[in-house]
Write a protein that holds these residues in place. Structure first.
Motif, short mmCIF file in Angstrom:
data_model
loop_
_atom_site.label_atom_id
_atom_site.label_comp_id
_atom_site.label_asym_id
_atom_site.label_seq_id
_atom_site.Cartn_x
_atom_site.Cartn_y
_atom_site.Cartn_z
N GLU A 1 -26.06 -17.92 -40.94
CA GLU A 1 -24.62 -17.80 -41.10
C GLU A 1 -24.37 -16.72 -42.14
OE1 GLU A 1 -20.67 -20.54 -41.90
OE2 GLU A 1 -22.64 -21.37 -42.37
N ILE B 1 -28.41 -14.14 -35.00
CA ILE B 1 -29.51 -14.86 -34.35
C ILE B 1 -30.57 -13.82 -34.06
CG2 ILE B 1 -30.18 -16.44 -32.51
CD1 ILE B 1 -27.79 -17.43 -34.30
N ARG C 1 -34.65 -17.18 -35.34
CA ARG C 1 -34.10 -17.55 -36.63
C ARG C 1 -32.58 -17.36 -36.56
NH1 ARG C 1 -38.61 -14.75 -37.03
NH2 ARG C 1 -37.58 -12.74 -37.06
N GLY C 2 -31.84 -18.29 -37.14
CA GLY C 2 -30.39 -18.19 -37.13
C GLY C 2 -29.84 -18.21 -38.54
N THR D 1 -28.33 -23.17 -34.27
CA THR D 1 -27.88 -22.63 -35.55
C THR D 1 -26.47 -23.10 -35.86
OG1 THR D 1 -29.29 -20.69 -35.32
CG2 THR D 1 -27.41 -20.48 -36.81
N ARG D 2 -25.63 -23.12 -34.86
CA ARG D 2 -24.21 -23.44 -35.06
C ARG D 2 -23.91 -24.92 -34.80
NH1 ARG D 2 -20.39 -21.16 -32.09
NH2 ARG D 2 -19.02 -21.70 -33.79
N TRP E 1 -22.36 -14.82 -37.28
CA TRP E 1 -23.67 -15.45 -37.18
C TRP E 1 -24.67 -14.42 -36.67
CZ3 TRP E 1 -23.78 -20.71 -38.40
CH2 TRP E 1 -22.53 -21.33 -38.48
#
Length: 185
Positions: free
Chosen positions: A12, A20, A9-10, A126-127, A18
């Motif tokens: 912000e 992770i 799971r990521g 995620t990013r 961030w």
């Protein structure tokens, strides 16, 4: 005979970093015994481990947290403190070598290393919305790393037209008798 569940799971964060998270759980559908260590009921976790890596925008690890909710052997938790050696490292090229350098062999835990290997992919996913060319005009690091992101392919042509058919600058060649410097990573 065995089930391994792995989830990433990521997130912000509000502070611009961030998180992770990776989670690994091993179970068996039947009772399981390791002589001298213990016994497990059907579907009871043999391994249940968590990692949370906090990254900055340059993919440098700023913090790492590890938990072992279930493990089969008493020494297993001793593999958690060495994970702190990853702080300050960069998720990117050479990531697996970095993991092996800090956590390889008996320095770490096989299961935590496995979580870390693929955590990098979760971090990039995620990013993904923040991947732009670097400040020095080089392409984002995921270009040229798989068939879909080939510099001469249709995806790069559509998404990153400025890097379509991009070629990295040539590295200076070592002259006869000189040893070429080793690249880090």
């Amino acid at each position: 005979m065995h089930t391994r569940k792995v989830e990433y799971r990521g997130f912000e964060r509000d502070d611009g970093l961030w998180d992770i998270e990776g989670e690994l759980q091993d179970t068996k559908p039947h009772a399981f015994v390791i002589e001298g260590e213990g016994e497990w009921a059907p579907h009871e976790p043999i391994h249940h481990m968590h990692i949370r890596v906090t990254l900055d925008n340059t993919m440098v690890i700023r913090d790492i947290a590890v938990a072992m909710d279930a493990h089969p052997h008493a020494p297993c938790p001793q593999a958690m403190p060495p994970m702190q050696g990853q702080i300050g490292e960069t998720l990117g090229r050479g990531w697996r070598k970095t993991i092996e350098r800090h956590l390889g062999g008996i320095q770490g835990c096989t299961h935590l290393r496995e979580l870390l290997f693929n955590l990098a992919t979760a971090a990039f996913q995620t990013r993904s919305a923040s991947f732009a060319p670097t400040a020095d005009g080089r392409p984002p690091m995921h270009l040229g790393q798989c068939k879909a992101w080939a510099f001469d392919g249709p995806v790069v042509e559509k998404v990153y037209p400025m890097f379509f058919r991009w070629q990295p600058p040539e590295r200076p060649q070592a002259r006869h008798g000189e040893v070429e410097p080793q690249r880090a990573g």
